[in-house]
Design a protein around this motif. Structure first.
Motif, mmCIF file in Angstrom:
data_model
loop_
_atom_site.group_PDB
_atom_site.id
_atom_site.type_symbol
_atom_site.label_atom_id
_atom_site.label_comp_id
_atom_site.label_asym_id
_atom_site.label_seq_id
_atom_site.Cartn_x
_atom_site.Cartn_y
_atom_site.Cartn_z
ATOM 1 N N PHE A 112 0.836 -1.196 0.000
ATOM 2 C CA PHE A 112 0.000 0.000 0.000
ATOM 3 C C PHE A 112 0.874 1.249 0.000
ATOM 4 C CE2 PHE A 112 -2.518 -3.404 1.746
ATOM 5 C CZ PHE A 112 -3.763 -3.226 1.148
ATOM 6 N N ARG A 113 0.738 2.037 -1.066
ATOM 7 C CA ARG A 113 1.505 3.278 -1.151
ATOM 8 C C ARG A 113 1.084 4.226 -0.026
ATOM 9 N NH1 ARG A 113 3.199 3.836 -6.933
ATOM 10 N NH2 ARG A 113 2.028 2.326 -8.167
ATOM 11 N N GLY A 114 2.069 4.858 0.587
ATOM 12 C CA GLY A 114 1.793 5.842 1.616
ATOM 13 C C GLY A 114 1.632 5.283 3.009
ATOM 14 N N LYS A 115 1.660 3.956 3.151
ATOM 15 C CA LYS A 115 1.500 3.367 4.487
ATOM 16 C C LYS A 115 2.825 3.069 5.163
ATOM 17 C CE LYS A 115 -3.197 1.639 4.259
ATOM 18 N NZ LYS A 115 -4.117 0.514 4.578
ATOM 19 N N GLY A 116 3.913 3.546 4.580
ATOM 20 C CA GLY A 116 5.198 3.481 5.250
ATOM 21 C C GLY A 116 5.875 2.123 5.220
ATOM 22 N N GLY A 164 11.835 1.522 2.551
ATOM 23 C CA GLY A 164 11.533 0.129 2.847
ATOM 24 C C GLY A 164 12.645 -0.798 2.394
ATOM 25 N N VAL A 165 13.406 -0.374 1.371
ATOM 26 C CA VAL A 165 14.564 -1.153 0.922
ATOM 27 C C VAL A 165 15.532 -1.352 2.081
ATOM 28 C CG1 VAL A 165 16.575 -1.168 -0.614
ATOM 29 C CG2 VAL A 165 14.358 -0.361 -1.463
ATOM 30 N N GLY A 166 15.806 -0.255 2.795
ATOM 31 C CA GLY A 166 16.728 -0.337 3.918
ATOM 32 C C GLY A 166 16.196 -1.201 5.036
ATOM 33 N N ARG A 167 14.904 -1.062 5.336
ATOM 34 C CA ARG A 167 14.334 -1.862 6.421
ATOM 35 C C ARG A 167 14.407 -3.353 6.103
ATOM 36 N NH1 ARG A 167 8.413 -3.513 8.333
ATOM 37 N NH2 ARG A 167 9.183 -4.741 10.074
ATOM 38 N N ILE A 168 14.069 -3.715 4.871
ATOM 39 C CA ILE A 168 14.098 -5.126 4.476
ATOM 40 C C ILE A 168 15.492 -5.705 4.666
ATOM 41 C CG2 ILE A 168 13.964 -6.653 2.462
ATOM 42 C CD1 ILE A 168 11.584 -4.933 1.516
ATOM 43 N N LEU A 169 16.504 -4.924 4.351
ATOM 44 C CA LEU A 169 17.874 -5.434 4.452
ATOM 45 C C LEU A 169 18.359 -5.535 5.889
ATOM 46 C CD1 LEU A 169 19.698 -3.680 1.479
ATOM 47 C CD2 LEU A 169 18.922 -6.038 1.653
#
Length: 289
Positions: A112-116, A164-169
């Motif tokens: 969902f776009r905008g949901k962080g 979110g790229v950073g969080r996933i990693l």
């Protein structure tokens, strides 16, 4: 049953794209594919080390056409097929529709776009990556026609990657294998802004290329986690930085944000560097003709 449906979907889509390429309806140059295949076939995946590929995003056909270059045998295993994040407002507009079911069985996580960065799709990506799966990310988070790439000047500038790229990693237990990817020509295959009904049909004879770069050294990401030296052997590949919290509240949350932003920037620079390399190679070919 879900795995069987995913195999059927991946095989049908993959072979369709491969046929489109093999019939000469477009031309496809592929570089560095062994980098990805080596990662996919690594024994480390069985120990919970996942794979992340990150690329620029220039058309609605980037995925799946990019995966038309994969060996056909990879379509027969969900372990060798990528998971991806897909926009809810585009791919999942009707939860009960055939299209939504198609994308779900095609290993697309509804986003969902905008949901962080703290939403179920990102949580699922982390979970799958932690079990050794392959996650593909379009870091820009949307289709961006490459008007600003300045290919003729050998420049590649992308809009800021989603954090979110950073969080996933940083939230995976073990350092994933991160491979930058650069694609060209897809914007001509399915350009934005065409009128109905032409916007639904790919242009024939388009020249495409997919380049898989060398894996990003884990030390580059470790530097953003405030580690000045490589991890010692007795840590069993621990990756998550000490004190990481899954929120942005308080001082620890602020530090978490800082790390996430820094890691995302490292990945974006790697993708852009590959883009400059590819652009330089293309420019060299043009001037030598």
């Amino acid at each position: 049953m879900p795995n069987i449906l995913s195999v059927v979907t991946a095989t049908a889509v993959g072979l369709t794209c491969k046929t489109f390429i093999n019939l000469g309806l477009c031309t496809m140059s592929v570089h560095g594919l062994p980098n990805l295949m080596k990662a996919l076939e690594s024994d480390e995946r069985g120990k919970g080390r996942g794979i992340v590929t990150v690329s620029n995003h220039v058309s609605v056909l980037d995925d799946p056409m990019t995966w038309g270059v994969m060996p056909a045998r990879t379509y027969l295993s969900t372990h060798l097929t990528r998971w991806s994040l897909g926009a809810s407002d585009i791919m999942f507009t009707n939860p009960s529709s055939v299209f939504s079911a198609f994308f779900r069985t095609g290993q697309v996580l509804e986003t969902f776009r905008g949901k962080g960065v703290y939403q179920p799709a990102v949580d699922s990506a982390i979970e799958k990556l932690s079990s050794g799966s392959w996650i593909h990310l379009f870091g820009e988070g949307k289709v961006c026609q490459p008007d600003t790439y300045e290919v003729e000047k050998g420049v590649a500038r992308l809009i800021r990657f989603k954090w979110g790229v950073g969080r996933i990693l940083i939230e995976t237990p073990r350092p994933p294998i991160v491979i930058p990817v650069w694609i060209t020509g897809f914007e001509d295959l399915m350009p934005e802004g065409r009128k109905w009904p032409y916007k639904y049909f790919p242009r024939l004879g388009t020249k495409l290329s997919v380049t898989f770069g060398d894996p990003i050294p884990p030390e580059h990401v470790l530097s953003a986690l405030k580690r000045e030296t490589p991890l010692p052997a007795n840590t069993s590949g621990k990756w998550i930085p000490p004190g990481l919290v899954r929120s942005d509240e308080g001082a620890e949350g602020e530090e978490n944000r800082r790390i996430r932003v820094k890691v995302t920037a490292i990945i974006q620079r790697a993708v852009e560097a590959l883009g400059r390399q590819v652009s330089g190679d293309l420019l060299g070919k043009k001037t030598s003709v």
